[in-house]
Enzyme design. Structure first.
Site, short mmCIF file in Angstrom:
data_model
loop_
_atom_site.label_atom_id
_atom_site.label_comp_id
_atom_site.label_asym_id
_atom_site.label_seq_id
_atom_site.Cartn_x
_atom_site.Cartn_y
_atom_site.Cartn_z
N LYS A 219 0.83 -1.21 0.00
CA LYS A 219 0.00 0.00 0.00
C LYS A 219 0.87 1.26 0.00
CE LYS A 219 -3.91 2.12 2.43
NZ LYS A 219 -4.90 1.93 3.51
N GLU A 225 9.77 -5.59 4.62
CA GLU A 225 9.95 -6.95 4.09
C GLU A 225 9.74 -6.98 2.58
OE1 GLU A 225 8.18 -7.29 8.28
OE2 GLU A 225 7.90 -6.05 6.49
N GLY A 276 -5.25 -3.10 4.50
CA GLY A 276 -4.50 -4.20 3.91
C GLY A 276 -5.19 -5.54 4.01
N ARG A 277 -5.73 -5.87 5.19
CA ARG A 277 -6.34 -7.19 5.38
C ARG A 277 -7.69 -7.31 4.70
NH1 ARG A 277 -5.79 -3.98 9.49
NH2 ARG A 277 -7.50 -3.35 10.84
N GLU A 362 -5.75 -8.70 13.94
CA GLU A 362 -5.26 -7.36 13.64
C GLU A 362 -6.41 -6.36 13.69
OE1 GLU A 362 -3.32 -5.53 9.72
OE2 GLU A 362 -1.89 -6.77 10.84
N HIS A 393 -5.14 -35.54 13.72
CA HIS A 393 -3.99 -36.32 14.17
C HIS A 393 -2.94 -35.44 14.83
CE1 HIS A 393 -5.29 -40.06 12.14
NE2 HIS A 393 -5.89 -39.22 11.33
N LYS A 502 8.26 -2.37 14.05
CA LYS A 502 9.02 -1.81 12.93
C LYS A 502 9.92 -0.67 13.41
CE LYS A 502 5.45 -2.80 9.44
NZ LYS A 502 4.54 -2.21 8.44
#
Length: 535
Positions: A219, A225, A276-277, A362, A393, A502
């Site tokens: 964005k 990253e 963003g999400r 978030e 399992h 950050k």
């Protein structure tokens, strides 16, 4: 009710009534028991606690809830002004109050003829929304035209989406799901998110520079990253003899200037109101559009739009996103369940728990309300899970016999996309059996073989995992998160906690690369000692 004057949940009469009802009906020796509830009122209970919308069916009947609690929860939603806040969001008002932004992700999946329907309950909507819809139509047309050109370009065999968080989790999950459902074609689409160079290096070793398109999605076009991975990909491209960066790199961002400075040939933009999400419906979905094509992408939007219409127009009592959110509030604040397990019984949905972790934790992992007051109750649960039947399992032992009660959310798909005999009936039988076993329990012939039962679960069912069905499911989860946040009185659309780490990382990274004494850059002896070991 004006959305700005909405009370917080614990300030409503319904909240106090729920507390009294919970204490009377769900605590003590005669507490509510699912097995008895089904013995008394089985078929009717299934009907009352069954909800459907846009091709998604939800069975809530196996939860620790009764008719009176559901009635009071419906009153809670009304008293908290959920409908008023919903209409304000659809009208484009600045409900993200901490950042003074509108919340626009719903509009990115609206068709050009959907504006009146979406804002029919919000006549105060202005020309701003109409203008936004026109911009979205242009952006979507450009995005789908470009995606179609990439799909038709035989010289491009691989597409790499470089992003993190909302620029990775949603698109990655959608492409995986629809690939498993037989709805993805065209060039191979890969995803890189982790700053750990092993992920990118492992992928680049399999690619050819002249046959690869990189989609850099951020964005701000400043996410640490993403930009590290993008810079490394560009350096690899040059080292492999690549010369046309503008052809092989495109950006998806709200920061067109930064995209141009990077050297990408195109920038597919979206507005600041898209969190963003919540962004997979916007230009962030470029890699999805390349994977599933124009028809698939438009069907995904149409499925989400159908859920939007249900959410916007259905009364609270039968509104599926509202009912799921109310159940979340009931489980978190009254039963005090600290987590929820999501168990998708479809290989294509194996990343759904990870996607929901960001979407829910978030959005609603907040400790103060909209006025900055500390909350006296819990908000988002921990969301976790794994694809069934693998999880059976691994951690289902704890779900059945552990000391903590964890509600389980089963997600199943009726029709498979494969032709392998015997698999689908057995897979679905396992999902149904686990839900039943959690409720029924078993006395066993020894304490170690005793299953207490009376453990809650929800069952979500899709007819098939196609773009429309997946779009509806994801929009359902988004609205569910929104409603829970509205009831808790928090802002579900900011994420200040993401930024704190950050700020610490930058000086630490600088100190790690130097030979000086690290204490001044880190501020605590533990970090300094670890840095000395790392260096």
């Amino acid at each position: 009710m004006n959305w700005r004057d909405r009370p917080r949940c614990d300030e409503t009469p319904a909240w106090a009534s729920l507390q009294r009802h919970f204490a009377q009906r769900f605590v003590g020796a005669d507490a509510f028991d699912l097995r008895q509830a089904f013995a008394d009122d089985g078929a009717q209970r299934v009907e009352r606690f069954g909800f459907g919308a846009a091709g998604v069916w939800a069975d809530l009947s196996r939860n620790l809830i009764d008719d009176d609690a559901q009635r009071l929860l419906n009153q809670l939603a009304q008293q908290c002004g959920v409908e008023a806040l919903r209409d304000a969001m659809l009208a484009g008002e600045c409900i993200n109050t901490s950042e003074q932004r509108a919340v626009t992700h719903v509009h990115w999946r609206s068709g050009s003829n959907q504006v009146p329907a979406l804002i029919q309950k919000a006549p105060e909507a202005t020309k701003t929304i109409a203008n936004l819809h026109r911009q979205i139509a242009v952006s979507r047309s450009e995005l789908l035209d470009f995606a179609g050109a990439v799909r038709a370009d035989g010289a491009i065999t691989d597409v790499v989406n470089i992003g993190i968080g909302g620029s990775d989790l949603g698109p990655r999950m959608v492409v995986q799901a629809l690939r498993a459902g037989g709805h993805a074609s065209g060039p191979r689409v890969h995803f890189v998110a982790n700053m750990d160079g092993h992920e990118l290096a492992g992928l680049l070793s399999q690619l050819r520079a002249d046959r690869t398109l990189f989609v850099v999605a951020s964005k701000t076009f400043g996410t640490a990253e993403t930009m590290q991975n993008a810079a490394s990909a560009r350096a690899w491209f040059a080292a492999q003899g690549g010369t046309d960066v503008a052809r092989h790199f495109v950006g998806v961002s709200a920061n067109a200037a930064a995209v141009a400075a990077f050297g990408a040939g195109r920038c597919f933009a979206f507005d600041e109101g898209v969190g963003g999400r919540f962004s997979l419906w916007s230009s962030i979905g470029l890699s999805m559009a390349i994977a599933i094509g124009r028809a698939g992408f438009e069907a995904l939007l149409a499925g989400a739009r159908a859920m939007d219409q249900h959410f916007a127009s259905t009364p609270i009592e039968r509104n599926l996103p509202v009912q799921l959110a109310l159940l979340d509030v009931w489980n978190r604040n009254f039963h005090r369940f600290a987590s929820r397990c999501v168990a998708p019984y479809h290989h294509g949905l194996r990343r759904l728990p990870a996607y929901l972790q960001q979407l829910e934790m978030e959005s609603n992992g907040k400790r103060v309300d909209l006025r900055g007051r500390a909350l006296p109750f819990d908000t988002a649960p921990v969301v976790w899970g794994e694809a069934g039947s693998n999880g059976q399992h691994a951690f289902f032992q704890m779900l059945h016999q552990g000391t903590q009660v964890v509600p389980v959310e089963f997600v199943a798909v009726r029709e498979p996309a494969h032709a392998l005999a015997g698999h689908q009936p057995k897979l679905l039988a396992n999902a149904l059996a686990q839900a039943r076993a959690l409720m029924q329990g078993d006395q066993g012939d020894a304490p170690a073989r005793h299953f207490p039962g009376n453990r809650p679960s929800t069952f979500l069912l899709l007819d098939r995992l196609d773009p429309a069905g997946l779009g509806a499911l994801l929009a359902l989860y988004e609205h569910r998160v929104f409603v829970a946040g509205a009831i808790w009185g928090i802002n579900s659309f900011d994420q200040w906690g993401v930024e704190l780490g950050k700020r610490h990382a930058a000086p630490i990274a600088q100190a790690l690369g130097s030979r000086g004494e690290p204490e001044g850059a880190t501020g605590d002896p533990s970090t300094a000692a670890l840095m000395r070991r790392l260096r």
